[in-house]
Enzyme design. Structure first.
Site, PDB file in Angstrom:
ATOM      1  N   GLU A   1      79.863 105.131  51.462  1.00 29.82           N
ATOM      2  CA  GLU A   1      78.824 105.847  53.116  1.00 29.82           C
ATOM      3  C   GLU A   1      78.720 104.502  54.348  1.00 29.82           C
ATOM      4  OE1 GLU A   1      75.472 108.208  54.780  1.00 29.82           O
ATOM      5  OE2 GLU A   1      75.796 108.414  52.917  1.00 29.82           O
ATOM      6  N   ASP A   2      78.277 103.863  53.720  1.00 33.23           N
ATOM      7  CA  ASP A   2      77.803 102.976  55.221  1.00 33.23           C
ATOM      8  C   ASP A   2      78.769 101.009  54.507  1.00 33.23           C
ATOM      9  OD1 ASP A   2      75.827 103.939  55.444  1.00 33.23           O
ATOM     10  OD2 ASP A   2      73.897 103.647  53.545  1.00 33.23           O
TER      11      ASP A   2
END
Length: 704
Positions: free
Chosen positions: A73-74
């Site tokens: 996600e990051d």
């Protein structure tokens, strides 16, 4: 990280700890340069999440996924890279926890709901997804002070509404309590402070009472040679607040603020200790619950009883075995058998597994992710009732559940085809609320289908989602059928059928009309969102300059035959209540389909001014079913007049749906009767028979 590895060495082999450390190095490199709101390196957070799961003694793959849960996600790391480095199972876990950051949503609520939906559905494949997410949320709540106030409130509300109830549903009580306390602290700090101060005053005055009860319980168990642990405690603040809010009570009126837990070695000892407690202190009637014989929906087991303790103070006592205590604290995580090498949900308790399956049913019935999340919220607060099937199987349902909820809890097909029910051998209506201890029997019929009115009284998420899903699909099927008939009706005067039209021409029109399939186009026609006449001429001619949309109602040589069995996409106007034999006309109503009126209906308005929505219809030769219509009967004020009229109507094969009476002048009474008839001829026979009754002065059809 060294502290975590040292803790994990108490139950994991060295080679697995090495893999966990390798995942730490992988994650630290991926998150290099990233920091949290507090300013600390980002990798501290996933390590803390892994530590929480290590305290729950989770398997090494779950701990690796916890350390890597934010890399997809990051960071620039992909799911495929995680799979190559640590295997497909770890990659699936990480992907299940990741949000849907690549998709654009119209609102934060929609994006949040879609991400939660993805996570919950991933949880049905592998329960460890939700355990990682719960640990992630718990550490975020522990470090929430670094966030802005509005973010604190938003995250805390989501925690109280979603994540704490999920922890409760899975039986992870220790995590649930901490999530609730932290959420309460940040969402309602003022309310929490008031309760905390009031509780502090109460605790100071009652510490001696707690010590006295503990001593007397231990002494009584020692005299009976019963081994066990006795622990006095106060209830946590959020639990007290919820009780105050639900029961509309002030803090001083919440009586069982203090509780005692007795933990013993065997189940039969639990019941012996209960007898001792009831001998020491008088039990409060109606406040005993045996969750050992009938566990809660999350698998929780214990004996609960409220007693009148010293100084008349109400106290709650919970009695359970050490194994039950372990289950109460860790819930479904206590069943994770990391030593066996078995993965997935194969070790999930049956009750939790049943809930996971219900999530799939809700997903199929929900229209979108927001609706799905609302169904889940409904299902996450199960203040339960316990009822029995005729074969003795115990079913756990949300308090307030009805017969229909019970039917859907057995199986979606049972709920969809439910026609009647019997409780303790007595026939009841389908909206009857269930009470614990009842035996419920469901009767089904193959041709039965759910009623939209059921949505007014069902309370479980599975029932609501199943009903909505069925009705949505039913409406679509009926709209397709009606749309096909309407289009065929318009194609007939053009000398062609739908099957004879070149498929390439149909495909070209679908693309031009922005419809993905022919069925979608037929649904649009059936629901009145697109005119069949316009579509027919476009399909045949396919030239814009020959089509004038304003003349959509010009050609109607073929009338649509109304059979009465078209379903929910053909409705009959309540203002004039048409019945077979009445001259009729119909209007398109966008989203509803066709609404049929009597031709003389005053609400129909000028058909000439609504030519673009007008549809020429007529009754089929032999329409099916019964149709409501209203008659007004004026009778003399005599005893039993209504019964005489009702008997006459019944003798001619009609049912009275509703009756409204009003006195006109002291000598006569007007009876407005809603009756079911098969046709205009049937109505005429009824009116002729009623008119001949001596008590009847006048009879008319309403509206005239």
């Amino acid at each position: 990280m060294s502290d975590l590895c040292a803790d994990l060495s108490t139950y994991l082999p060295p080679e697995q700890i090495s893999e966990i450390y390798r995942a730490y190095l992988f994650g630290a490199e991926a998150h290099d340069g990233q920091t949290r709101k507090s300013g600390e390196p980002y990798i501290y957070h996933p390590v803390a999440v892994a530590r929480i799961l290590g305290e729950m003694r989770m398997d090494y793959q779950c701990l690796i996924a916890a350390i890597l849960h934010d890399v997809i996600e990051d960071t620039g790391v992909t799911k495929e890279q995680v799979a190559d480095a640590f295997g497909p199972q770890v990659a699936e876990l990480v992907d299940g926890v990741s949000k849907l950051s690549q998709i654009q949503f119209e609102s934060r609520a929609e994006a949040q709901a879609a991400s939660l939906q993805k996570m919950l559905l991933a949880m049905t494949r592998d329960i460890r997804v939700i355990l990682i997410k719960l640990a992630d949320r718990l550490h975020n709540m522990r470090t929430l002070d670094a966030m802005k106030p509005e973010a604190c409130r938003r995250i805390s509300r989501e925690t109280l509404e979603i994540f704490a109830p999920i922890a409760n549903r899975l039986g992870i009580d220790r995590m649930r309590v901490e999530l609730e306390e932290l959420g309460f602290l940040h969402y309602w700090p003022w309310r929490r402070g008031i309760i905390q101060r009031a509780l502090r005053k109460t605790c100071g005055a009652r510490l001696e009472m707690v010590s006295t009860v503990e001593t007397e319980l231990r002494r009584a168990m020692l005299q009976e040679d019963l081994a066990g642990e006795v622990e006095g405690r106060r209830k946590h603040l959020y639990g007290i607040y919820c009780k105050m809010r639900e029961k509309h009570r002030a803090f001083s009126e919440v009586v069982d603020v203090f509780g005692f837990r007795v933990t013993v070695d065997r189940i039969d000892t639990c019941y012996r200790v209960l007898g001792l407690a009831h001998n020491l202190y008088k039990p409060v009637p109606g406040r005993f619950k045996d969750y050992i014989a009938i566990p809660k929906a999350n698998g929780y087991q214990s004996l609960h009883s409220v007693l009148v303790g010293p100084q008349g103070i109400h106290i709650e006592i919970q009695i359970r075995t050490h194994e039950m205590q372990r289950m109460a604290e860790s819930g479904i995580a206590a069943h994770w058998m990391y030593k066996t090498g078995e993965q997935g949900t194969s070790n999930t308790p049956a009750l939790a597994a049943e809930w996971l399956q219900n999530l799939l049913v809700m997903q199929r019935g929900a229209g979108d992710s927001v609706e799905f999340l609302e169904h889940v919220k409904v299902d996450l607060f199960p203040d339960e009732v316990y009822v029995f099937t005729p074969k003795g199987r115990i079913m756990t349902l949300k308090r307030g559940a009805t017969v229909i909820d019970f039917a859907y809890a057995i199986h979606s097909d049972v709920g969809n085809s439910c026609v009647a029910a019997r409780i303790d051998r007595q026939m009841v209506s389908l909206d009857t609320m269930l009470r614990s201890g009842q035996t419920v029997e469901i009767f089904t019929s193959p041709g039965k289908q759910p009623n939209a009115a059921w949505l007014n009284f069902v309370v479980t998420g599975k029932a609501r989602a199943s009903i909505r899903g069925y009705l949505k699909n039913l409406k679509q099927r009926e709209a397709i059928e009606l749309g096909r008939r309407l289009l065929a009706n318009e194609l007939a005067p053009l000398g062609v059928t739908l099957e004879q039209i070149d498929p390439l021409r149909v495909a070209a029109y679908l693309e031009d009309a922005n419809q993905s399939s022919l069925d979608d186009l037929l649904v649009e026609i059936g629901l009145g969102n697109r005119l069949a006449a316009f579509v027919a001429r476009r399909l045949v001619v396919m030239e814009e300059d020959e089509i004038n949309p304003e003349r959509g109602g010009d050609v109607h040589p073929h009338r649509l035959a109304i059979r009465g069995t078209e379903g929910i996409v053909v409705s009959f106007a309540r203002c004039c209540r048409p019945i077979p034999g009445d001259p009729i006309a119909a209007l398109f109503s966008p989203g509803r389909g066709i609404v049929v009126h009597r031709i003389e209906c005053r609400n129909l308005g000028s058909l000439e001014s609504r030519r673009d929505t007008r549809l020429e219809v007529e009754w089929a030769d032999e329409p099916d079913g019964e149709y409501p219509t209203e008659i007004r009967v004026e009778v003399g004020n005599r005893r039993g007049a209504l019964a005489v009229v009702a008997n006459a109507i019944s003798d001619l094969g009609s049912n009275i749906e509703n009756v409204f009476t009003r006195e006109k002048d002291g000598m006569t009474t007007a009876l407005d009767l809603m009756i079911l008839v098969r046709s205009r001829v049937h109505l005429a026979r009824i009116m002729r028979r009623v008119r001949q009754l001596p008590v009847v002065l006048r009879i008319t059809r309403v509206p005239r």
